[in-house]
Design a protein around this motif. Structure first.
Motif, PDB file in Angstrom:
ATOM      1  N   LEU A  82      -1.985  -5.072  -5.371  1.00  0.00           N
ATOM      2  CA  LEU A  82      -3.244  -4.857  -4.662  1.00  0.00           C
ATOM      3  C   LEU A  82      -4.071  -6.131  -4.572  1.00  0.00           C
ATOM      4  O   LEU A  82      -4.774  -6.355  -3.578  1.00  0.00           O
ATOM      5  CB  LEU A  82      -4.048  -3.751  -5.351  1.00  0.00           C
ATOM      6  CG  LEU A  82      -3.468  -2.340  -5.212  1.00  0.00           C
ATOM      7  CD1 LEU A  82      -4.316  -1.336  -5.973  1.00  0.00           C
ATOM      8  CD2 LEU A  82      -3.370  -1.937  -3.745  1.00  0.00           C
TER       9      LEU A  82
ATOM     10  N   PHE B 115      -6.580   3.969   1.443  1.00  0.00           N
ATOM     11  CA  PHE B 115      -6.737   2.519   1.559  1.00  0.00           C
ATOM     12  C   PHE B 115      -6.814   2.185   3.049  1.00  0.00           C
ATOM     13  O   PHE B 115      -5.914   2.540   3.821  1.00  0.00           O
ATOM     14  CB  PHE B 115      -5.569   1.785   0.908  1.00  0.00           C
ATOM     15  CG  PHE B 115      -5.601   1.813  -0.592  1.00  0.00           C
ATOM     16  CD1 PHE B 115      -6.018   0.709  -1.314  1.00  0.00           C
ATOM     17  CD2 PHE B 115      -5.211   2.948  -1.288  1.00  0.00           C
ATOM     18  CE1 PHE B 115      -6.052   0.726  -2.696  1.00  0.00           C
ATOM     19  CE2 PHE B 115      -5.240   2.983  -2.668  1.00  0.00           C
ATOM     20  CZ  PHE B 115      -5.661   1.874  -3.387  1.00  0.00           C
TER      21      PHE B 115
ATOM     22  N   ASN C 287       2.534   1.683  -3.430  1.00  0.00           N
ATOM     23  CA  ASN C 287       1.552   2.127  -4.410  1.00  0.00           C
ATOM     24  C   ASN C 287       1.227   3.612  -4.231  1.00  0.00           C
ATOM     25  O   ASN C 287       1.112   4.363  -5.205  1.00  0.00           O
ATOM     26  CB  ASN C 287       0.274   1.295  -4.262  1.00  0.00           C
ATOM     27  CG  ASN C 287      -0.300   0.881  -5.595  1.00  0.00           C
ATOM     28  OD1 ASN C 287       0.425   0.387  -6.453  1.00  0.00           O
ATOM     29  ND2 ASN C 287      -1.581   1.099  -5.785  1.00  0.00           N
TER      30      ASN C 287
ATOM     31  N   VAL D  80     -11.424   0.870  -0.083  1.00  0.00           N
ATOM     32  CA  VAL D  80     -10.764   1.916  -0.861  1.00  0.00           C
ATOM     33  C   VAL D  80     -11.700   3.103  -1.008  1.00  0.00           C
ATOM     34  O   VAL D  80     -12.872   2.932  -1.378  1.00  0.00           O
ATOM     35  CB  VAL D  80     -10.359   1.407  -2.268  1.00  0.00           C
ATOM     36  CG1 VAL D  80      -9.571   2.495  -3.013  1.00  0.00           C
ATOM     37  CG2 VAL D  80      -9.549   0.123  -2.169  1.00  0.00           C
TER      38      VAL D  80
ATOM     39  N   LEU E  22     -10.425  -4.880   3.537  1.00  0.00           N
ATOM     40  CA  LEU E  22      -9.755  -3.778   2.857  1.00  0.00           C
ATOM     41  C   LEU E  22     -10.800  -2.932   2.146  1.00  0.00           C
ATOM     42  O   LEU E  22     -11.642  -3.466   1.417  1.00  0.00           O
ATOM     43  CB  LEU E  22      -8.736  -4.319   1.836  1.00  0.00           C
ATOM     44  CG  LEU E  22      -8.114  -3.311   0.861  1.00  0.00           C
ATOM     45  CD1 LEU E  22      -7.275  -2.280   1.612  1.00  0.00           C
ATOM     46  CD2 LEU E  22      -7.263  -4.035  -0.176  1.00  0.00           C
TER      47      LEU E  22
ATOM     48  N   THR F  12      -2.570  -7.994  -1.810  1.00  0.00           N
ATOM     49  CA  THR F  12      -2.892  -7.305  -0.562  1.00  0.00           C
ATOM     50  C   THR F  12      -4.295  -7.655  -0.089  1.00  0.00           C
ATOM     51  O   THR F  12      -4.509  -7.999   1.082  1.00  0.00           O
ATOM     52  CB  THR F  12      -2.767  -5.780  -0.759  1.00  0.00           C
ATOM     53  OG1 THR F  12      -1.416  -5.468  -1.103  1.00  0.00           O
ATOM     54  CG2 THR F  12      -3.158  -5.038   0.510  1.00  0.00           C
TER      55      THR F  12
ATOM     56  N   LEU G 299       0.825  -1.211   0.000  1.00  0.00           N
ATOM     57  CA  LEU G 299       0.000   0.000   0.000  1.00  0.00           C
ATOM     58  C   LEU G 299       0.859   1.261   0.000  1.00  0.00           C
ATOM     59  O   LEU G 299       0.551   2.230  -0.708  1.00  0.00           O
ATOM     60  CB  LEU G 299      -0.932  -0.019   1.210  1.00  0.00           C
ATOM     61  CG  LEU G 299      -1.991  -1.123   1.225  1.00  0.00           C
ATOM     62  CD1 LEU G 299      -2.847  -1.033   2.482  1.00  0.00           C
ATOM     63  CD2 LEU G 299      -2.878  -1.051  -0.027  1.00  0.00           C
TER      64      LEU G 299
END
Length: 501
Positions: free
Chosen positions: A235, A261, A174, A251, A249, A238, A171
């Protein structure tokens, strides 16, 4: 056939009393629609995989080219800086290793064979290390990288540190990649054993239509231009890891307004704080008698790399290029530990391990070193013949820790504890400097107890700014901090504090 014509045909069939034909036609049309959806999904998946293979090809070829090119320059001796060349080769190898690890993670997730550890970690120190890891990368882009965590954050929690680190690294990497100005912040909350990690950036943002898609394997958002290359696995891995760890998770993002995130995980606290967390071992000579290590591997370069790691640290290293030769050497030399490859011509590493265990018993420690998965071993109910499995490629420090644990080695302390023995560098500060350094030294001792690495670094910088012998002392402290040898660092701070003498 358009919708109007179809409705007319169905109506005519019903009026004609041909209800069975109408039902058959309706079922046929539904089957056709389902097949169309399946076909479109398959085509989309194939297009994604085609893009993925093209990205993987680029991701593999670029570091391979760097490794190949710099290796040739070193071989030719064309005046290339050997240290800088080695750094490029190492970084390129790490990139390839991360790529392979990502592909293996996806395979393990899809097959349901991914296993989680349950270890105790120092949470504040863990988070500080992550931020320190990405500070240079953020600084190169002119970004501010911040950690926001409450003082009430528990010192110890139980989790799988490798997988939690992987989630947060993906994360943070990114966020930095897709942020050109502003800042990236890691915000951490903890309440009732529920940990919330938020990675917030001021980057390009994500279009609403892309938010769900970027979490799928092989997919990248519309903002993933050529200068933000990636293979579309981070991702997806993840999200899969978060779900396997029992979390979720989420977003939140808007184009040109940045992204957030949010990861929520249950991280329980140990019933009682651990009395002795592992410290980084100094890589000098171990204490006690000489230990013999036998390397069994058909790759001569691998054997030489391990020999270069172990011999300077006091080990007597023996080597064999195959299983039969290794068994013979083990019978003659009686090694303390065997580092054993799995895939070799002739007898496999798994069979060699069984024979070694049968002949030498539990006294001989056996560590498998292989690029194959640990699950590739024999499938039976018998206990494994080896003591530990380490996957290639591995970090030298990790392997040294494994060897130390298996052999029960003791390493000399880099610094005498509690002021015993010879005085450390920078000892006996002049009274004025000692008085100015005292509050910083006392604070370092306190910060070590909570593992606040960045704050410790700031205190060391403050001591260095005093100049003279204090600067020498600060350099010695930085050595301990770089090794994450916090116990020795605290001992040094106590030794230098006049109130503790």
């Amino acid at each position: 056939m358009n919708g109007h014509a179809t409705d007319s045909l169905l109506a005519w069939l019903r009026q004609s009393g041909e209800h069975s034909h109408a039902k058959a036609l309706s079922a046929l049309m539904e089957d056709h629609a389902a097949l169309t959806l399946t076909k479109n999904a398959a085509e989309a998946a194939n297009e994604a995989k085609t893009r993925f293979l093209a990205s993987v090809s680029h991701e593999i070829r670029s570091p391979l080219n760097a490794i190949y090119g710099y290796a040739q320059l070193l071989e030719r001796g064309d005046g290339t800086n050997a240290v800088e060349s080695a750094k490029v080769i190492r970084r390129s190898a790490e990139h390839l290793s991360n790529l392979v690890e990502g592909l293996l993670d996806i395979a393990q997730v899809e097959s349901g064979s991914l296993r989680l550890a349950r270890d105790t970690i120092r949470l504040p120190a863990f988070l500080e290390q992550l931020i320190d890891m990405f500070q240079p990368q953020a600084a190169m882009k002119g970004l501010a990288l911040r950690l926001e965590a409450p003082a009430s954050l528990p010192e110890f929690v139980r989790t799988d540190p490798k997988r939690l680190r992987q989630v947060l690294i993906n994360l943070l990497a990114n966020a930095i990649k897709f942020t050109d100005r502003g800042e990236v912040t890691l915000i951490v909350h903890y309440r009732n054993e529920l940990a919330t990690f938020e990675v917030v950036d001021s980057g390009v943002g994500i279009a609403p239509a892309d938010i769900a898609r970027i979490l799928l394997p092989f997919e990248r958002g519309g903002s993933a231009s050529a200068d933000r290359a990636g293979i579309g696995l981070g991702l997806a891995i993840t999200q899969a890891l978060v779900h396997i760890m029992g979390g979720d998770l989420r977003v939140e993002s808007k184009p040109c307004e940045g992204s957030r995130f949010i990861v929520r995980l249950m991280l329980s606290q140990p019933l009682s704080p651990p009395t002795d967390m592992p410290d980084a071992k100094p890589t000098r000579l171990y204490l006690g008698r000489e230990r013999r290590v036998l390397l069994i591997d058909d790759d001569p370069a691998h054997r030489e790399a391990l020999r270069g790691l172990l011999e300077p640290r006091g080990f007597r290293v023996l080597s064999a290029e195959g299983g039969e030769q290794g068994l013979a050497i083990a019978g003659e030399a009686q090694p303390d530990l065997v580092l054993l490859d799995v895939s070799m011509p002739g007898i496999s590493g798994w069979e060699v391990a069984k024979l070694l265990r049968a002949r030498h018993g539990p006294r001989l420690r056996i560590v498998m070193l292989s690029g194959e998965a640990a699950q590739s071993g024999p499938v039976d109910d018998a206990p494994p013949a080896h003591d530990m499995f380490v996957a290639k490629p591995f970090d030298f420090n990790v392997l040294l820790d494994v060897i130390s644990t298996q052999l029960g080695l003791e390493w000399p302390q880099t610094q005498p504890r509690d002021g015993a023995g010879a005085a450390p560098p920078g000892a006996n500060l002049p009274p004025l400097l000692a008085a100015e350094a005292r509050p910083h030294l006392a604070e370092i001792v306190r910060l070590v107890r909570i593992g606040h690495v960045r704050a410790i670094e700031s205190r060391i910088d403050a001591i260095a700014a005093l100049g003279g012998q204090a600067a020498t002392l600060a350099e010695s402290m930085r050595v301990h901090l770089d090794r994450f040898d916090l116990k020795s660092l605290a001992a040094l701070a106590r030794t230098e504090d006049p109130d503790d003498r």
